[in-house]
Design a protein around this motif. Structure first.
Motif, mmCIF file in Angstrom:
data_model
loop_
_atom_site.group_PDB
_atom_site.id
_atom_site.type_symbol
_atom_site.label_atom_id
_atom_site.label_comp_id
_atom_site.label_asym_id
_atom_site.label_seq_id
_atom_site.Cartn_x
_atom_site.Cartn_y
_atom_site.Cartn_z
ATOM 1 N N ALA A 118 -0.446 -10.212 -0.095
ATOM 2 C CA ALA A 118 -0.289 -9.917 -1.521
ATOM 3 C C ALA A 118 0.981 -10.959 -1.953
ATOM 4 N N VAL A 119 0.621 -11.428 -3.054
ATOM 5 C CA VAL A 119 1.936 -12.281 -3.663
ATOM 6 C C VAL A 119 2.201 -11.947 -5.111
ATOM 7 N N VAL A 120 3.331 -11.587 -5.231
ATOM 8 C CA VAL A 120 3.768 -11.160 -6.805
ATOM 9 C C VAL A 120 4.598 -12.312 -7.299
ATOM 10 N N THR A 121 4.297 -12.967 -8.143
ATOM 11 C CA THR A 121 5.246 -14.028 -8.809
ATOM 12 C C THR A 121 5.348 -13.714 -10.314
ATOM 13 N N SER A 122 6.635 -13.819 -10.816
ATOM 14 C CA SER A 122 6.996 -13.514 -12.240
ATOM 15 C C SER A 122 8.394 -13.998 -12.331
ATOM 16 N N ASP A 123 8.863 -14.144 -13.590
ATOM 17 C CA ASP A 123 10.100 -14.520 -13.739
ATOM 18 C C ASP A 123 11.092 -13.295 -13.348
ATOM 19 N N PHE A 124 10.692 -12.247 -13.160
ATOM 20 C CA PHE A 124 11.808 -11.256 -12.798
ATOM 21 C C PHE A 124 11.802 -10.668 -11.268
ATOM 22 N N VAL A 125 10.631 -10.775 -10.736
ATOM 23 C CA VAL A 125 10.664 -10.406 -9.253
ATOM 24 C C VAL A 125 9.285 -11.450 -8.498
ATOM 25 N N ASN A 126 9.732 -12.025 -7.329
ATOM 26 C CA ASN A 126 8.911 -12.711 -6.602
ATOM 27 C C ASN A 126 8.685 -11.817 -5.023
ATOM 28 N N GLY A 127 7.645 -11.635 -4.619
ATOM 29 C CA GLY A 127 7.592 -10.876 -3.309
ATOM 30 C C GLY A 127 6.210 -11.149 -2.419
ATOM 31 N N THR A 128 6.086 -10.988 -1.493
ATOM 32 C CA THR A 128 4.891 -11.210 -0.566
ATOM 33 C C THR A 128 5.093 -10.053 0.280
ATOM 34 N N VAL A 129 3.928 -9.203 0.613
ATOM 35 C CA VAL A 129 3.537 -8.153 1.440
ATOM 36 C C VAL A 129 2.332 -8.351 2.264
ATOM 37 N N HIS A 130 2.231 -8.016 3.576
ATOM 38 C CA HIS A 130 1.218 -8.104 4.439
ATOM 39 C C HIS A 130 0.121 -7.243 3.706
ATOM 40 N N LEU A 131 -1.075 -7.583 3.587
ATOM 41 C CA LEU A 131 -2.131 -6.855 3.105
ATOM 42 C C LEU A 131 -3.227 -7.138 4.015
ATOM 43 N N GLY A 132 -3.739 -6.276 4.860
ATOM 44 C CA GLY A 132 -4.780 -6.329 5.807
ATOM 45 C C GLY A 132 -6.016 -5.645 5.154
ATOM 46 N N PHE A 133 -7.240 -6.292 5.227
ATOM 47 C CA PHE A 133 -8.610 -5.735 4.780
ATOM 48 C C PHE A 133 -9.598 -6.291 6.001
ATOM 49 N N ASP A 134 -10.643 -5.542 5.541
ATOM 50 C CA ASP A 134 -11.857 -5.652 6.903
ATOM 51 C C ASP A 134 -13.084 -6.203 5.619
ATOM 52 N N SER A 135 -14.007 -6.566 6.400
ATOM 53 C CA SER A 135 -15.410 -7.051 5.754
ATOM 54 C C SER A 135 -15.959 -6.275 4.943
ATOM 55 N N GLU A 136 -15.797 -4.927 5.102
ATOM 56 C CA GLU A 136 -16.252 -3.960 4.226
ATOM 57 C C GLU A 136 -15.604 -4.020 2.857
ATOM 58 N N ASP A 137 -14.392 -4.219 2.916
ATOM 59 C CA ASP A 137 -13.791 -4.296 1.567
ATOM 60 C C ASP A 137 -14.039 -5.484 0.835
ATOM 61 N N LEU A 138 -14.544 -6.477 1.216
ATOM 62 C CA LEU A 138 -15.067 -7.468 0.361
ATOM 63 C C LEU A 138 -16.096 -6.988 -0.738
ATOM 64 N N SER A 139 -17.131 -5.904 -0.141
ATOM 65 C CA SER A 139 -17.966 -5.431 -1.199
ATOM 66 C C SER A 139 -17.334 -4.397 -1.913
#
Length: 158
Positions: free
Chosen positions: A45-66
């Motif tokens: 997950a990537v947050v981009t803004s003039d105030f804060v920028n950050g990245t964090v690991h986000l795992g998901f599975d094929s069921e989460d696509l639905s």
């Protein structure tokens, strides 16, 4: 796609307003793990803004696509049912992927929308990003979902 996105990166989700965005990018189109027909993917997950920028690991599975497709359905229903939404004390909110396993997004419908990136299982940090996404964001999100499904070999609609 913004200028910080690596070529060939699959951007499953991109929720953006003027000057800031939240996106979910797959680290690889290949599953990190496959068990009992369920594929597990590494993403960030990537947050981009003039105030804060950050990245964090986000795992998901094929069921989460639905589940992402179903969340988009629910958002559209909440938007179309303005009378019901006006009666609610709290705005419609939904998590993706299911909360509690790793970092996840919480989408809160309002004016503006607020997308929270929550790293509850890791650092406990929550970043809330208000976004004025315009009217076509759910249609654009469905296009990204379809493209991601195709790239991952999962073309079933949802």
């Amino acid at each position: 796609m913004d200028t910080n996105t690596r070529p060939g990166t699959i951007e499953l989700i991109r929720l953006a307003g003027p000057g800031q965005s939240v996106s979910v990018r797959l680290r690889s189109a290949e599953p990190a793990l496959e068990s009992l027909g369920v594929r597990y993917y590494d993403a960030e997950a990537v947050v981009t803004s003039d105030f804060v920028n950050g990245t964090v690991h986000l795992g998901f599975d094929s069921e989460d696509l639905s589940d992402w497709g179903q969340l988009l359905d629910a958002v559209e229903e909440a938007e179309q049912d303005a009378e019901r939404a006006a009666d609610l004390e709290e705005p419609f909110a939904a998590d993706w992927p299911r909360s509690g396993r790793a970092a996840y997004l919480r989408v809160i419908c309002g004016d503006p929308y607020v997308v929270e990136v929550r790293d509850g299982a890791g650092t406990g940090v929550v970043v809330a990003v208000p976004l004025d996404m315009g009217e076509e964001w759910t249609a654009e999100s469905r296009e990204r979902l379809a493209a991601a499904r195709a790239a991952l070999g999962r073309t079933r609609a949802g």
